[in-house]
Design an enzyme around this catalytic site. Structure first.
Site, PDB file in Angstrom:
ATOM      1  N   ALA A  76       0.816  -1.219   0.000  1.00  0.00           N
ATOM      2  CA  ALA A  76       0.000   0.000   0.000  1.00  0.00           C
ATOM      3  C   ALA A  76       0.848   1.266   0.000  1.00  0.00           C
ATOM      4  CB  ALA A  76      -0.916  -0.007   1.222  1.00  0.00           C
ATOM      5  N   LYS A 100     -25.652 -10.694  -6.595  1.00  0.00           N
ATOM      6  CA  LYS A 100     -24.301 -10.699  -7.170  1.00  0.00           C
ATOM      7  C   LYS A 100     -24.357 -10.572  -8.695  1.00  0.00           C
ATOM      8  CE  LYS A 100     -22.577 -13.546  -3.365  1.00  0.00           C
ATOM      9  NZ  LYS A 100     -22.610 -14.918  -2.835  1.00  0.00           N
TER      10      LYS A 100
HETATM   11  N1  HSE Z   1     -23.916 -16.543   1.683  1.00  0.00           N
HETATM   12  C1  HSE Z   1     -22.980 -16.238   0.639  1.00  0.00           C
HETATM   13  C2  HSE Z   1     -21.744 -15.629   1.203  1.00  0.00           C
HETATM   14  C3  HSE Z   1     -20.780 -15.156   0.147  1.00  0.00           C
HETATM   15  O1  HSE Z   1     -21.282 -14.045  -0.526  1.00  0.00           O
HETATM   16  C4  HSE Z   1     -22.652 -17.528  -0.095  1.00  0.00           C
HETATM   17  O2  HSE Z   1     -22.935 -18.617   0.428  1.00  0.00           O
HETATM   18  O3  HSE Z   1     -22.156 -17.448  -1.214  1.00  0.00           O
END
Ligand code: HSE
Ligand code: NAD
Ligand code: NA
Length: 424
Positions: A23, A193
């Site tokens: 860093a 995600k």
């Molecule tokens: N609960 C999530 C944690 C990781 O984002 C999983 O099992 O992928």
């Protein structure tokens, strides 16, 4: 100081010298807000408070690391930190997927960074890869196993014949599952995600409410076994694809050819395939959940922020990879407009002519059968399973065909449908 908070503290302490060499300056945990001190951590003289806003409003602090989760106090923490001119690092995909547009706008106005590598696929540096490493490409599609808990459950069920509930309880004990584990098994976490991945891949605003989400709770061992008989595995995938009409954004169980690398990603491991027009297919693999794998991404973001402190705020890597004022209005398609191949499992009366009726219903809607298994054995109540794979068809035509099949006297109960992807 939960799973990820504890892991982050420990990695920062253990690797402090290496981190400072990277860093360019030391990184100190100046204060912690926690309800309970994580027993894996030796806090030394690090001050702890139970008032998270005491940290957010502490003028000595440059970076707030939000590892609470959810969109309640976590959202307040992040927005207040930004308002106070502090940079933010978070692992919170629910927050970014649902409130990211608002959060990033606030951050740009204040000239601060919000970094969120840990929010997608845990320790895998997939956001870094998409946003920077693949910046030359038009990204055509992204497909991945992006929920560790769900993949762990499917793997243990398939390999060891364990029950769904038993494996889920273990995933919770190991710290993989969300606070509400229905987010994992109903695909909501994966849709959070995928929403983030699609925005970074295609340069579109975050649109979680447009994502199609289907979980793994209805899968049966029979489907897993029939899929194998056809040479496929069932994986819970998030898929984002750019088409001429718009972007597909969908999370659902998927049959994929058993020889594909993605079909062989097991346990809590995640993997994301990205297809770019220049680079072709690339694959990113690693631990998708767990304390230190996730901390690996959190700490990398902290280092990134530290290195960037002196950069002109107008010249930083944009939050969603594309300049905030140049996001595209490419629409997210309703799932009825998505074209895939299908696996269908029907429970049929064991009488002559049933197969012909099934074939007619499908062919009238332009659906071609790729292969078919009709079991000789009666399973129950005089019913025999018919399992078939179709060629690609628009989802709306398949919905129509399934409704017609379910209306036949010869077919009992709902038709099981699982989408099929070749991923090439
Ligand atoms: N609960 C999530 C944690 C990781 O984002 C999983 O099992 O992928
Ligand atoms: N566990 C993983 O493998 C993993 C992986 C990637 C991302 N994430 C994300 O990381 C975040 C944290 O997940 P986790 O698994 O560490 O959860 P966790 O439940 O283990 O930790 C959350 C912690 O926040 C604390 N907390 C809640 N409200 C608070 C408040 N007002 N003030 C101070 N502390 C408070 C809780 O006491 C708890 O210790 C979530 O957004 C999650 O989605 C988790
Ligand atoms: Na990541």
């Amino acid at each position: 100081m939960g799973t990820v908070g504890g892991g982050t503290f420990n990695v920062l302490q253990r690797n402090a010298a290496e981190i400072a060499r990277r860093a360019g300056r030391g990184i100190e945990v100046a204060q912690i807000a926690a309800r309970h001190v994580n027993p894996t951590c030796d806090l030394g003289s690090t001050p702890v408070t139970d008032d998270v806003f005491a940290v957010v409003n502490n003028p000595e602090i440059d970076i707030i690391v939000e590892l609470i989760g959810g969109s309640g106090v976590a959202k307040e923490v992040v927005l207040q930190a930004i308002a106070n001119g502090k940079h933010v690092v978070t692992a919170n995909k629910a927050l970014i997927a649902v409130h990211g547009n608002e959060i990033f706008q606030a951050a740009v106005e204040k000239g601060v960074m919000v970094a969120f590598e840990a929010s997608v696929a845990g320790g895998i540096p997939i956001i870094k890869a998409l946003r920077e490493g693949l910046a030359a490409n038009q990204i055509d599609w992204v497909a991945g196993i992006i929920n560790g808990t769900g993949n762990f459950i499917l793997t243990e069920m398939r390999e060891k014949g364990r029950t769904f509930e038993d494996v889920l309880a273990e995933a919770q004990a190991l710290g993989y599952a969300e606070a509400d584990p229905t987010f994992d098994v109903e695909g909501i976490d994966a849709a959070h995600k995928l929403t983030i991945l699609a925005s970074i891949a295609f340069g579109i605003p975050l649109q979680f409410d447009r994502a199609y989400t289907e979980g793994i709770t209805r899968l049966t061992t029979a489907d897993v076994n029939y899929a194998e008989a056809f040479g496929y595995r069932i994986k819970h995938l998030g898929i984002a694809r750019r088409t001429e009409k718009g972007a597909e954004l969908r999370v659902h169980p998927t049959l994929i050819p058993a020889h594909r690398l993605l079909a062989n990603v097991n346990g809590v491991m995640n993997a994301v395939m990205v297809n770019g027009d220049a680079v072709g297919s690339t694959l990113y693999y690693g631990a998708g959940a767990g304390a230190e794998p996730t901390a690996s991404a959190v700490v990398a973001d902290i280092i990134d922020v530290v290195r960037t402190l002196t950069t002109d705020p107008n010249n930083r890597v944009p939050h969603l990879a594309f300049q905030a004022d140049l996001l595209s209005d490419l629409p997210v398609l309703p799932v009825e407009q998505v074209e895939t191949a299908y696996y269908l499992r029907l429970q049929a009366q064991d009488r002559p002519g049933v197969l012909a009726k099934v074939a007619t219903i499908l062919s009238e809607r332009g659906i071609n059968i790729e292969s078919i298994i009709q079991k000789e054995v009666e399973e129950q109540d005089g019913l025999v399973p018919i399992i078939l794979l179709t060629h690609r068809v628009l989802e709306q035509h398949m919905n129509d065909a399934i409704a017609a099949l379910e209306a036949l006297d010869d077919i009992a109960g709902p038709v099981m449908r699982i989408r099929v992807e070749q991923l090439n």
